[in-house]
Design an enzyme around this catalytic site. Structure first.
Site, short mmCIF file in Angstrom:
data_model
loop_
_atom_site.label_atom_id
_atom_site.label_comp_id
_atom_site.label_asym_id
_atom_site.label_seq_id
_atom_site.Cartn_x
_atom_site.Cartn_y
_atom_site.Cartn_z
N ARG A 79 53.03 35.76 36.82
CA ARG A 79 52.17 36.36 35.80
C ARG A 79 52.70 37.68 35.27
O ARG A 79 52.61 37.96 34.08
CB ARG A 79 50.77 36.57 36.39
CG ARG A 79 50.05 35.27 36.60
CD ARG A 79 48.71 35.46 37.25
NE ARG A 79 47.99 34.18 37.25
CZ ARG A 79 46.79 34.01 37.79
NH1 ARG A 79 46.17 35.01 38.37
NH2 ARG A 79 46.21 32.84 37.74
N LEU A 82 41.67 32.30 45.18
CA LEU A 82 40.68 31.44 45.83
C LEU A 82 41.12 31.13 47.26
O LEU A 82 40.31 31.06 48.18
CB LEU A 82 40.49 30.14 45.04
CG LEU A 82 40.19 30.29 43.55
CD1 LEU A 82 39.86 28.94 42.93
CD2 LEU A 82 39.06 31.26 43.31
N GLY A 107 32.70 36.30 50.42
CA GLY A 107 31.42 36.64 51.05
C GLY A 107 30.58 35.42 51.36
O GLY A 107 29.96 35.34 52.43
#
Length: 671
Positions: free
Chosen positions: A338, A470, A46
């Site tokens: 993961r 990210l 955002g």
């Protein structure tokens, strides 16, 4: 059921994005001044979107529930951001990043989106360096890289263990420039409680001022949701306690399809919970798996002695340690993805080898790395025959330079020095790959309504590679949405200002106020947290790391029952016209109680093991992959997008069939 149109451009995958940008409609600079865009959420997605759209000339209204955009949960990201720069010369490329991301996501992501993500990744690093983000650098001053789980190259750019914070400050500074210019109107301490549609298009939102309690109307020509994921449906997660699904869920109830809700990421390196009183979990960066070796004792008597405090992990001989990831996955070792690392830790703990009081912890040990770095430093400093103490001292200094703030954080929470004693870690809910369905342009099934970052169903498939969150947030905000939104807004240059004085705004505001009035006037007996904790326990026990049809069916029934009790017996103290955190939580938990049921419904429908979604009924029974997740590509190679029809049990399934033209669809192997 319909087949969804993802609007993927034609042509070779390497040219799709370039050709698409060349052909889409644009808005000229003079007309951008007459167009308003709402951005909900000021994290990396955002914040970067708001700054870039304002820089282009649009009038942006940005909203966050925190007291400042720089408190968005992106700040908590630690380990790094991926980019295919090949600075290490170890064979990285756009294609390899694309391949690793699709494979890591267990072949459940959209190829075209993932290739675009890999393609623009290099631009993100240049953009952030230009903003002054202090990425780590090597001895010669060049940007440094480290490796992360699921890959065989070093492509992760980082700023110690504070990468998210530094990247967010870069986006925040870009936002501040536009706020000062008057191009961004910033609404801190405002929570979006509904979206407003006029003639089928998203034209505004209803918000609550969290300080005064005032309900406000805000209009725009397009609305962008960048409100993060829904990991807090589990109550205990690594997310900030304020992180919630309300913005995404409200647009789902107004027509935006919700995709793959059951795709959740369980992070393997979290500090284990210490008791039922705990309200959140703390993440230890996955970057620690670069140098930390994961193990449990081989002998049950050693495990019991450790739990009873009679034995320290440092007293266990090397030959009595089970480095189970290195044993099971020799090619990747401690750097498996993961989901693989998380399931392996759970398997060891379920077998009784967990090393803490609750039997829910494994060791992450830096002894080998400290010795390795110490010997290397001794050679560099020409120290002949260094003592063990000197080697430790030199090695610890290197580890501190790389991970110092993470070690400090661990010691503050656990009260043990991780340089001297191995860290204890256990998997925990972290990230959600599911979310609002979007097409190639990042538009939802509602015209003019966009969704970016973790809030959308993402490019990560069924499991996200570390350091890719990210990357996706900044790719969407800086380099994708600013192009694609213009294609839609080019039809709005003559529309003029959108009025908030309309029946649609009236109806949306009335609905919001009615719900708030209910909460503050309901004379129940249980707190909001009472229900949130109960929901979290159902989710973790029956819709968590491993799932089966019986447990999922029970979960659906139990969540529905809990939701019905919530609406009868919830108690919210305080009033609506003041700062009231309990009232904020009530609305968010109400949404989680609906989302949780859809989550379980989606998991029950998907009768395969895939990425972070492990169905006990679907496991490889023989061969090299015995015991690993078993996908069913002939039945489930699709995105499951759910349409709201009232109750979660009534949700209608739509499918986006996934095509794999550039990567061969095959069983994952990290051995």
């Amino acid at each position: 059921m319909s087949i969804l149109d993802s609007k993927i451009p034609e042509g070779p995958i390497a040219h799709k994005w370039t050709n698409h940008k060349n052909k889409i409609n644009l808005v000229n600079p003079a007309n951008k001044r007459n167009i308003d865009i709402i951005v909900v959420g000021t994290g990396l997605a955002g914040g970067s979107a708001a700054a870039t759209l304002a820089e282009l000339g649009y009038n942006v209204k940005a909203y966050c529930y925190q007291d400042s955009p720089r408190r968005a949960h992106s700040i908590a990201a630690q380990g790094g951001i991926n980019a295919a720069k090949n600075y290490q010369g170890d064979g990285d490329s756009t294609y390899r990043l694309f391949y690793d991301t699709v494979k890591g996501g267990d072949y459940r992501s959209r190829e075209a989106n993932v290739y675009r993500l890999a393609e623009v990744s290099a631009n993100i690093i240049d953009q952030c360096v230009a903003q002054g983000v202090p990425f780590a650098r090597d001895y010669g001053g060049l940007l440094d890289n480290r490796s992360f789980g699921g890959v065989l190259v070093s492509r992760t750019f980082y700023a110690k263990g504070q990468t998210g914070q530094q990247l967010l400050l870069g986006a925040y500074s870009a936002m501040n420039r536009q706020i000062a210019r008057g191009k961004i109107e910033m609404f801190n301490r405002h929570e979006m409680l509904d979206v407003v549609k006029i003639d089928g298009k998203a034209r505004g939102i209803i918000t609550r001022n969290l300080v005064t309690g005032e309900i406000e109307r805000h209009s725009a020509h397009a609305v962008v949701i960048a409100s993060g994921g829904y990991g807090n449906v589990y109550f205990l997660s690594t997310n900030a306690m304020g992180s919630n699904a309300t913005a995404a869920w409200k647009i789902h109830k107004k027509g935006a399809f919700f995709a793959n809700p059951c795709y959740t990421q369980i992070h393997p390196t979290c500090i284990p919970r210490s008791g039922d009183y705990q309200s959140k979990l703390t993440l230890m960066s996955e970057s620690l798996r670069n140098d930390g070796r994961i193990w449990v004792p081989k002998k049950m008597e050693d495990v019991l002695a450790i739990r009873e405090g009679k034995l320290k992990p440092t007293q266990i001989a090397e030959e009595d340690r089970d480095y189970y990831l290195e044993r099971r996955y020799p090619a990747f070792g401690n750097l498996v993805p993961r989901d693989v690392a998380s399931r392996a830790a759970k398997e060891r703990c379920d077998e009784g080898y967990g090393v803490n009081a609750t039997s829910e912890a494994v060791y992450l040990d830096f002894k080998s790395a400290i010795e390795r770095y110490g010997k290397e430093q001794a050679k560099l400093h020409h120290i002949e025959n260094p003592s063990e103490e000197k080697i430790k001292e030199l090695g610890e200094a290197v580890v501190e330079a790389k991970y110092g703030n993470l070690f400090q954080m661990y010691e503050k929470i656990v009260d043990e020095n991780p340089y001297k004693t191995p860290m204890m870690i256990y998997p925990a809910t972290h990230y959600t790959m599911g979310g609002v369905w979007v097409d190639y342009n990042l538009m939802t099934t509602v015209p003019g309504l966009y969704c970016i970052g973790e809030a959308n169903f993402s490019d990560h498939g069924a499991n996200r590679l570390g350091a890719s969150a990210l990357m996706q947030g900044l790719a969407d905000g800086y380099f994708v949405l600013p192009y694609t939104i213009g294609d839609y807004l080019s039809n709005d240059i003559r529309t003029g200002k959108i009025s908030t004085d309309s029946p649609e705004f009236d109806a949306a505001e009335k609905e919001v106020k009615n719900k708030i009035d209910f909460f503050v006037n309901n004379n129940g007996e249980y707190s909001v947290d009472h229900y949130h904790k109960k929901l979290g326990k159902i989710m973790w026990d029956k819709v968590g790391m491993a799932r089966n049809a019986k447990g999922l069916t029970e979960a659906i029934s139990e969540i529905k029952e809990l939701r019905e009790d919530f609406w009868k017996n919830v108690k919210v103290p305080g009033t609506a016209d003041e700062m009231n955190p309990e009232l904020e939580k009530a609305g968010r938990v109400a949404d989680f109680l609906e989302l949780g049921e859809l989550f379980a419904k989606d998991a029950l429908m998907r009768e395969e093991s895939c990425g972070g979604h492990f169905r006990e009924e679907s496991v490889e029974l023989e061969g090299e992959q015995k015991g690993e997740a078993k996908r069913k590509d002939d039945e489930y190679a699709f995105v499951a997008a759910w349409e709201y029809k009232g109750e979660p049990s009534d949700a209608l399934l739509h499918k986006e069939e996934l095509e794999f033209n550039d990567i061969e669809l095959k069983q994952r192997s990290y051995k």
